[in-house]
Enzyme design. Structure first.
Site, mmCIF file in Angstrom:
data_model
loop_
_atom_site.group_PDB
_atom_site.id
_atom_site.type_symbol
_atom_site.label_atom_id
_atom_site.label_comp_id
_atom_site.label_asym_id
_atom_site.label_seq_id
_atom_site.Cartn_x
_atom_site.Cartn_y
_atom_site.Cartn_z
ATOM 1 N N ASP A 1 0.842 -1.204 0.000
ATOM 2 C CA ASP A 1 0.000 0.000 0.000
ATOM 3 C C ASP A 1 0.878 1.256 0.000
ATOM 4 O O ASP A 1 0.386 2.377 -0.061
ATOM 5 C CB ASP A 1 -1.018 -0.002 1.156
ATOM 6 C CG ASP A 1 -0.361 -0.063 2.528
ATOM 7 O OD1 ASP A 1 0.875 -0.228 2.604
ATOM 8 O OD2 ASP A 1 -1.101 0.048 3.533
ATOM 9 N N SER A 2 2.209 1.038 0.016
ATOM 10 C CA SER A 2 3.142 2.148 -0.220
ATOM 11 C C SER A 2 2.980 2.655 -1.646
ATOM 12 O O SER A 2 3.608 3.633 -2.038
ATOM 13 C CB SER A 2 4.587 1.714 0.034
ATOM 14 O OG SER A 2 4.914 0.569 -0.725
ATOM 15 N N ASP B 1 -1.210 -6.008 -0.510
ATOM 16 C CA ASP B 1 -1.453 -5.372 0.787
ATOM 17 C C ASP B 1 -2.919 -5.003 0.934
ATOM 18 O O ASP B 1 -3.505 -4.397 0.023
ATOM 19 C CB ASP B 1 -0.648 -4.066 0.847
ATOM 20 C CG ASP B 1 0.309 -4.036 2.014
ATOM 21 O OD1 ASP B 1 0.201 -4.882 2.912
ATOM 22 O OD2 ASP B 1 1.189 -3.152 2.002
ATOM 23 N N LYS C 1 -1.455 -9.371 2.545
ATOM 24 C CA LYS C 1 -0.708 -8.991 3.754
ATOM 25 C C LYS C 1 -1.561 -8.006 4.535
ATOM 26 O O LYS C 1 -2.231 -7.151 3.927
ATOM 27 C CB LYS C 1 0.636 -8.344 3.390
ATOM 28 C CG LYS C 1 1.385 -7.767 4.600
ATOM 29 C CD LYS C 1 2.810 -7.406 4.271
ATOM 30 C CE LYS C 1 2.984 -6.018 3.667
ATOM 31 N NZ LYS C 1 2.469 -4.908 4.477
ATOM 32 N N GLU D 1 -1.513 -5.550 8.338
ATOM 33 C CA GLU D 1 -0.714 -5.048 9.458
ATOM 34 C C GLU D 1 -1.426 -5.309 10.774
ATOM 35 O O GLU D 1 -2.644 -5.167 10.848
ATOM 36 C CB GLU D 1 -0.504 -3.527 9.300
ATOM 37 C CG GLU D 1 0.248 -3.157 8.040
ATOM 38 C CD GLU D 1 0.447 -1.642 7.894
ATOM 39 O OE1 GLU D 1 0.078 -0.881 8.818
ATOM 40 O OE2 GLU D 1 0.969 -1.233 6.849
ATOM 41 N N GLU E 1 9.020 -4.712 10.294
ATOM 42 C CA GLU E 1 9.468 -3.412 9.769
ATOM 43 C C GLU E 1 10.051 -2.551 10.890
ATOM 44 O O GLU E 1 9.404 -2.329 11.923
ATOM 45 C CB GLU E 1 8.291 -2.683 9.102
ATOM 46 C CG GLU E 1 8.718 -1.332 8.506
ATOM 47 C CD GLU E 1 7.741 -0.766 7.503
ATOM 48 O OE1 GLU E 1 6.753 -1.437 7.144
ATOM 49 O OE2 GLU E 1 7.967 0.386 7.063
HETATM 50 O O1 KIV Z 1 3.578 -1.186 1.609
HETATM 51 C C1 KIV Z 1 4.737 -1.614 1.641
HETATM 52 O O2 KIV Z 1 5.579 -1.285 0.792
HETATM 53 C C2 KIV Z 1 5.091 -2.517 2.716
HETATM 54 C C3 KIV Z 1 6.529 -2.868 2.866
HETATM 55 C C4 KIV Z 1 7.238 -1.721 3.473
HETATM 56 C C5 KIV Z 1 6.724 -4.095 3.637
HETATM 57 O O3 KIV Z 1 4.262 -2.918 3.466
#
Ligand code: KIV
Length: 266
Positions: A41-42, A80, A110, A112, A179
């Site tokens: 989600d980055s 994500d 994924k 969090e 992280e």
């Molecule tokens: O969104 C992302 O890029 C991430 C990584 C930093 C693991 O979750």
């Protein structure tokens, strides 16, 4: 690659992940031989121009995961779950997670968070959705943390991280991203769980590493996290290439004869 193979790599071979958000870079990452691609989600900060990950939506993530799948048809892709796509209700979370597999071609999702998400993770896994956990600095909670701070610095927070990692393992995750966790704590967690840990800013002893594509390729000229390594400077290379094009057009060097179509020609 599949979830079982991923797990079996623990302790045998470092696992290499990278983020990607579109088809061309997914293709490049796959060609370079990464073990898996994370559609993080980055996306929000690296591609969409936001300052953090919170604005990423389900529609953004689905669309970009689809693009990554088109660019890397055989890659192992983890998508994500964006902020508020799994925190509000378990039913909504299952539906949203399922969309990544059903509509976007992801192999896994994924999310969090620690032990509070263990029941949800169990339900997702029981529904046929492989889940990667994410502990330590979880960027969707940046407003709670009050910044992007290193995690596990004191005994209490280190213990909580270890407890969370065990709860996630128990719930059925196939891997856990750590992280910005202090190296000793990341090492302890890695030694205490049977699923691979994937570090980002968490030192040398995780089972694998993930880096953000834009950091690794030097696409962001203004910021590089301390833990990241810039392997090239694509920003500078790209500016130079485009400046050359600007110059060529202005000096009437481009297009030249080889770039034109002529009547009667091929
Ligand atoms: O969104 C992302 O890029 C991430 C990584 C930093 C693991 O979750």
């Amino acid at each position: 690659m599949n979830v079982q193979k991923f797990i079996s790599m623990k302790g045998k071979q470092p696992i290499v992940l990278i983020t990607a958000y579109d088809a061309p870079f997914a293709r490049i990452a796959n060609e370079a031989g990464v073990d898996a691609i994370l559609v993080g989600d980055s996306l929000a900060n690296n591609v969409l121009g936001y300052t953090d990950t919170l604005p990423a939506t389900m529609e953004d993530m689905i669309r970009h995961t689809q693009a990554v799948r088109r660019g890397a048809p055989n890659a192992f892709i983890i998508a994500d779950m964006p902020f508020l796509s799994y925190q509000c209700s378990e039913d909504e979370a299952v539906r949203n997670a399922g969309r990544f597999l059903k509509e976007a071609g992801a192999n896994a999702v994924k999310l969090e968070g620690g032990s509070v998400f263990a029941p949800l993770i169990k339900r997702l896994v029981d529904s046929g959705i492989p889940v990667m956990g994410h502990l330590g600095l979880t960027p969707q909670s940046v407003n709670v943390f009050g910044g992007y701070r290193v995690q596990g610095k004191d005994e209490k927070s280190a213990e909580k991280l270890l407890k969370d990692a065990k709860a996630l393992e128990q719930a059925g995750v196939f891997s856990i991203v750590l992280e910005m966790v202090v190296e000793e704590v990341a090492q302890k967690i890695t030694e205490s769980v049977n699923v691979p840990t994937i570090g980002i800013g968490s030192g040398r002893f995780c089972d694998g590493q993930v880096l953000v594509l834009h950091d690794l390729l030097g696409l962001n000229p203004t910021f590089l996290p301390k833990f990241a390594k810039r392997y090239t400077n694509l920003y500078e290379i790209s500016v130079k290439a485009i400046a050359q094009y600007v110059d060529d057009v202005r000096r009437k060097i481009f297009p030249s004869e080889e770039h034109v179509f002529k009547s009667g020609g091929n």
